[in-house]
Design a protein around this motif. Structure first.
Motif, PDB file in Angstrom:
ATOM      1  N   GLU A 150       0.858  -1.172   0.000  1.00 12.26           N
ATOM      2  CA  GLU A 150       0.000   0.000   0.000  1.00 12.26           C
ATOM      3  C   GLU A 150       0.902   1.231   0.000  1.00 12.26           C
ATOM      4  O   GLU A 150       1.966   1.233   0.617  1.00 12.26           O
ATOM      5  N   ALA A 151       0.481   2.267  -0.709  1.00 13.96           N
ATOM      6  CA  ALA A 151       1.340   3.445  -0.866  1.00 13.96           C
ATOM      7  C   ALA A 151       1.630   4.129   0.462  1.00 13.96           C
ATOM      8  O   ALA A 151       2.685   4.744   0.629  1.00 13.96           O
ATOM      9  N   TYR A 152       0.703   4.011   1.411  1.00 16.18           N
ATOM     10  CA  TYR A 152       0.887   4.630   2.722  1.00 16.18           C
ATOM     11  C   TYR A 152       0.899   3.543   3.782  1.00 16.18           C
ATOM     12  O   TYR A 152      -0.028   2.735   3.869  1.00 16.18           O
ATOM     13  N   GLY A 153       1.947   3.523   4.587  1.00 16.61           N
ATOM     14  CA  GLY A 153       2.048   2.515   5.639  1.00 16.61           C
ATOM     15  C   GLY A 153       3.412   2.586   6.287  1.00 16.61           C
ATOM     16  O   GLY A 153       4.370   3.085   5.705  1.00 16.61           O
ATOM     17  N   SER A 154       3.501   2.075   7.516  1.00 16.98           N
ATOM     18  CA  SER A 154       4.747   2.111   8.276  1.00 16.98           C
ATOM     19  C   SER A 154       4.967   0.790   8.992  1.00 16.98           C
ATOM     20  O   SER A 154       4.049  -0.018   9.143  1.00 16.98           O
ATOM     21  N   PHE A 155       6.209   0.578   9.424  1.00 13.97           N
ATOM     22  CA  PHE A 155       6.591  -0.576  10.248  1.00 13.97           C
ATOM     23  C   PHE A 155       6.403  -1.909   9.520  1.00 13.97           C
ATOM     24  O   PHE A 155       6.230  -2.945  10.155  1.00 13.97           O
ATOM     25  N   GLY A 156       6.443  -1.879   8.182  1.00 18.30           N
ATOM     26  CA  GLY A 156       6.286  -3.126   7.436  1.00 18.30           C
ATOM     27  C   GLY A 156       4.853  -3.580   7.318  1.00 18.30           C
ATOM     28  O   GLY A 156       4.580  -4.644   6.729  1.00 18.30           O
ATOM     29  N   GLU A 157       3.920  -2.814   7.874  1.00 20.22           N
ATOM     30  CA  GLU A 157       2.516  -3.162   7.739  1.00 20.22           C
ATOM     31  C   GLU A 157       2.028  -2.732   6.355  1.00 20.22           C
ATOM     32  O   GLU A 157       2.659  -1.949   5.669  1.00 20.22           O
ATOM     33  N   GLN A 158       0.890  -3.271   5.943  1.00 21.49           N
ATOM     34  CA  GLN A 158       0.326  -2.991   4.629  1.00 21.49           C
ATOM     35  C   GLN A 158       1.271  -3.419   3.493  1.00 21.49           C
ATOM     36  O   GLN A 158       1.288  -2.825   2.415  1.00 21.49           O
ATOM     37  N   VAL A 159       2.064  -4.454   3.771  1.00 23.27           N
ATOM     38  CA  VAL A 159       2.964  -5.029   2.761  1.00 23.27           C
ATOM     39  C   VAL A 159       2.674  -6.530   2.697  1.00 23.27           C
ATOM     40  O   VAL A 159       2.664  -7.204   3.733  1.00 23.27           O
ATOM     41  N   TYR A 160       2.442  -7.047   1.480  1.00 22.13           N
ATOM     42  CA  TYR A 160       1.967  -8.420   1.345  1.00 22.13           C
ATOM     43  C   TYR A 160       2.781  -9.176   0.297  1.00 22.13           C
ATOM     44  O   TYR A 160       3.138  -8.617  -0.746  1.00 22.13           O
ATOM     45  N   LEU A 161       3.043 -10.441   0.563  1.00 20.60           N
ATOM     46  CA  LEU A 161       3.690 -11.322  -0.405  1.00 20.60           C
ATOM     47  C   LEU A 161       2.601 -12.072  -1.149  1.00 20.60           C
ATOM     48  O   LEU A 161       1.764 -12.750  -0.543  1.00 20.60           O
ATOM     49  N   ILE A 162       2.602 -11.950  -2.469  1.00 24.24           N
ATOM     50  CA  ILE A 162       1.533 -12.495  -3.304  1.00 24.24           C
ATOM     51  C   ILE A 162       2.082 -13.673  -4.111  1.00 24.24           C
ATOM     52  O   ILE A 162       3.068 -13.527  -4.843  1.00 24.24           O
ATOM     53  N   ALA A 163       1.403 -14.830  -3.999  1.00 22.64           N
ATOM     54  CA  ALA A 163       1.939 -16.047  -4.602  1.00 22.64           C
ATOM     55  C   ALA A 163       1.328 -16.396  -5.950  1.00 22.64           C
ATOM     56  O   ALA A 163       1.911 -17.193  -6.699  1.00 22.64           O
ATOM     57  N   SER A 164       0.166 -15.842  -6.284  1.00 21.93           N
ATOM     58  CA  SER A 164      -0.507 -16.243  -7.517  1.00 21.93           C
ATOM     59  C   SER A 164      -1.322 -15.089  -8.087  1.00 21.93           C
ATOM     60  O   SER A 164      -1.605 -14.107  -7.391  1.00 21.93           O
ATOM     61  N   GLU A 165      -1.724 -15.226  -9.357  1.00 16.40           N
ATOM     62  CA  GLU A 165      -2.581 -14.211  -9.972  1.00 16.40           C
ATOM     63  C   GLU A 165      -3.908 -14.111  -9.243  1.00 16.40           C
ATOM     64  O   GLU A 165      -4.441 -13.015  -9.027  1.00 16.40           O
ATOM     65  N   GLU A 166      -4.450 -15.258  -8.846  1.00 15.69           N
ATOM     66  CA  GLU A 166      -5.742 -15.265  -8.161  1.00 15.69           C
ATOM     67  C   GLU A 166      -5.647 -14.523  -6.827  1.00 15.69           C
ATOM     68  O   GLU A 166      -6.543 -13.745  -6.467  1.00 15.69           O
ATOM     69  N   GLU A 167      -4.550 -14.740  -6.102  1.00 12.56           N
ATOM     70  CA  GLU A 167      -4.370 -14.051  -4.835  1.00 12.56           C
ATOM     71  C   GLU A 167      -4.201 -12.550  -5.062  1.00 12.56           C
ATOM     72  O   GLU A 167      -4.736 -11.725  -4.307  1.00 12.56           O
ATOM     73  N   LEU A 168      -3.487 -12.190  -6.111  1.00  7.31           N
ATOM     74  CA  LEU A 168      -3.282 -10.780  -6.413  1.00  7.31           C
ATOM     75  C   LEU A 168      -4.622 -10.104  -6.728  1.00  7.31           C
ATOM     76  O   LEU A 168      -4.919  -9.013  -6.209  1.00  7.31           O
ATOM     77  N   ILE A 169      -5.428 -10.719  -7.553  1.00  6.51           N
ATOM     78  CA  ILE A 169      -6.725 -10.139  -7.898  1.00  6.51           C
ATOM     79  C   ILE A 169      -7.591  -9.971  -6.649  1.00  6.51           C
ATOM     80  O   ILE A 169      -8.230  -8.928  -6.446  1.00  6.51           O
ATOM     81  N   GLY A 170      -7.593 -10.975  -5.786  1.00  9.60           N
ATOM     82  CA  GLY A 170      -8.371 -10.885  -4.557  1.00  9.60           C
ATOM     83  C   GLY A 170      -7.896  -9.755  -3.667  1.00  9.60           C
ATOM     84  O   GLY A 170      -8.710  -9.009  -3.096  1.00  9.60           O
ATOM     85  N   ARG A 171      -6.577  -9.589  -3.554  1.00 13.01           N
ATOM     86  CA  ARG A 171      -6.028  -8.531  -2.705  1.00 13.01           C
ATOM     87  C   ARG A 171      -6.335  -7.157  -3.290  1.00 13.01           C
ATOM     88  O   ARG A 171      -6.692  -6.233  -2.556  1.00 13.01           O
ATOM     89  N   LEU A 172      -6.199  -7.019  -4.603  1.00 19.10           N
ATOM     90  CA  LEU A 172      -6.494  -5.732  -5.235  1.00 19.10           C
ATOM     91  C   LEU A 172      -7.957  -5.344  -5.033  1.00 19.10           C
ATOM     92  O   LEU A 172      -8.276  -4.182  -4.771  1.00 19.10           O
ATOM     93  N   LYS A 173      -8.839  -6.304  -5.139  1.00 22.90           N
ATOM     94  CA  LYS A 173     -10.260  -6.009  -4.933  1.00 22.90           C
ATOM     95  C   LYS A 173     -10.532  -5.618  -3.485  1.00 22.90           C
ATOM     96  O   LYS A 173     -11.356  -4.740  -3.219  1.00 22.90           O
ATOM     97  N   SER A 174      -9.819  -6.243  -2.555  1.00 26.00           N
ATOM     98  CA  SER A 174     -10.031  -5.914  -1.136  1.00 26.00           C
ATOM     99  C   SER A 174      -9.465  -4.543  -0.784  1.00 26.00           C
ATOM    100  O   SER A 174      -9.940  -3.896   0.155  1.00 26.00           O
ATOM    101  N   LEU A 175      -8.467  -4.082  -1.534  1.00 24.88           N
ATOM    102  CA  LEU A 175      -7.890  -2.762  -1.270  1.00 24.88           C
ATOM    103  C   LEU A 175      -8.852  -1.640  -1.622  1.00 24.88           C
ATOM    104  O   LEU A 175      -8.764  -0.541  -1.050  1.00 24.88           O
ATOM    105  N   GLY A 176      -9.731  -1.885  -2.572  1.00 28.09           N
ATOM    106  CA  GLY A 176     -10.649  -0.837  -2.975  1.00 28.09           C
ATOM    107  C   GLY A 176      -9.903   0.340  -3.576  1.00 28.09           C
ATOM    108  O   GLY A 176      -9.098   0.188  -4.493  1.00 28.09           O
TER     109      GLY A 176
END
Length: 309
Positions: A150-176
């Motif tokens: 996420e563009a805004y965040g601190s302490f390593g929070e809001q940072v995610y390791l994405i393993a697949s296209e399906e996971e990426l799509i799900g995360r992007l949709k949850s970010l709004g």
């Protein structure tokens, strides 16, 4: 009369660790001959009256020699600069560092080694992500797993390791509508990085952070910290990054490239300094106020002619 120093912090942050550092800054300012005032950002009320920038409330008539701006309230920082105050750090440098997508954009074209980075498109509040046709092209360039920040965040929070296209799509949709960047994973630095604190164009302190359980090395995310002696290349790299974003002082986080070369992770304009003191014994508050005094005042204590009023 002692020069006045307004130390601005976010008035909604009241944790013990945060407050300890605030009083640490205040005590250090006093030792350097300043008269500090700890001020929550909500108590400085920016206003435009009769076409002029001013302040309302309890600090309407407060006129310090400078502000130590230990917050990310960019609008307030800009307003204070518009009134003619000198800020350490500047509003521009804080804004660049606070927005990760802006950081990489500013450092681009300057020979700074960074992970491959894709900036997410704007999505308005109240709308849902529907068209994900760009995902395959992004994954083809960055590879999997990849890192979503996420563009805004601190302490390593809001940072995610994405393993697949399906996971990426799900995360992007949850970010709004939250802004984000996608980056290639620097596998050679998995679970470890280096924090170099730069003050006044010099590498003042450094520590290695390592995690045995997470791709993020942040202490808050479970990493451990160790004293670290950076190479000349790493020092120069960190100093260069701080200079490019215009920061008087910053915590520059470096990854280890495939051949051990420094790779920029991110830059923190309001870096906390207790952890690195506990790790290395280096007092960054001392270094920062010593630097501020050298910028504003001559050796005899007189105000430098080119310093802002």
């Amino acid at each position: 009369m002692k020069p006045k120093c307004g130390i601005v912090y976010n008035g909604h942050l009241q944790s013990d660790k945060f407050m300890v550092q605030l009083h640490w800054l205040s005590d250090t300012a006093k030792r350097h001959g300043f008269e500090p005032e700890l001020i929550g950002n909500h108590r400085l009320i920016p206003a435009v009256i009769d076409g002029r920038c001013t302040l309302l409330g309890p600090y309407a008539d407060y006129r310090p020699d400078f502000f130590f701006f230990w917050d990310k309230d960019i609008r307030l920082a800009r307003h204070l600069e518009k009134m003619g105050f000198r800020l350490f750090n500047s509003a521009s440098s804080i804004e660049i560092c606070d927005d990760k997508s802006r950081t990489y954009e500013v450092l681009a074209e300057h020979g700074v080694t960074m992970p491959k980075t894709v900036t997410g498109p704007l999505l308005y509040e109240g709308f849902e992500l529907e068209d994900v046709s760009s995902v395959p092209s992004i994954v083809a360039e960055l590879g999997l797993p990849l890192v979503l920040k996420e563009a805004y965040g601190s302490f390593g929070e809001q940072v995610y390791l994405i393993a697949s296209e399906e996971e990426l799509i799900g995360r992007l949709k949850s970010l709004g509508a939250k802004p984000y960047v996608l980056q290639e994973l620097v596998a050679s630095s998995y679970g470890r990085d280096v924090r170099i604190n730069v003050v006044g164009g010099e590498a003042a302190a450094a520590m290695l952070r390592r995690s045995e359980t997470d791709f993020r090395a942040n202490v808050t995310a479970g990493g451990r910290m160790f004293p670290y002696e950076p190479t000349d290349e790493e020092k120069a790299f960190a100093v260069r990054c701080a200079e490019l974003v215009g920061a008087d002082f910053a915590g520059v986080d470096l990854l280890f490239g495939p051949d051990g070369e420094p790779v920029l992770c991110e830059i923190n304009s309001n870096a906390h300094f207790k952890n690195i003191f506990d790790c290395t014994g280096v007092d960054l508050a001392e270094a920062m106020f010593r630097y501020i005094r050298s910028v504003l005042y001559a050796a005899d204590g007189s105000r430098k002619g080119d310093a802002p009023c």
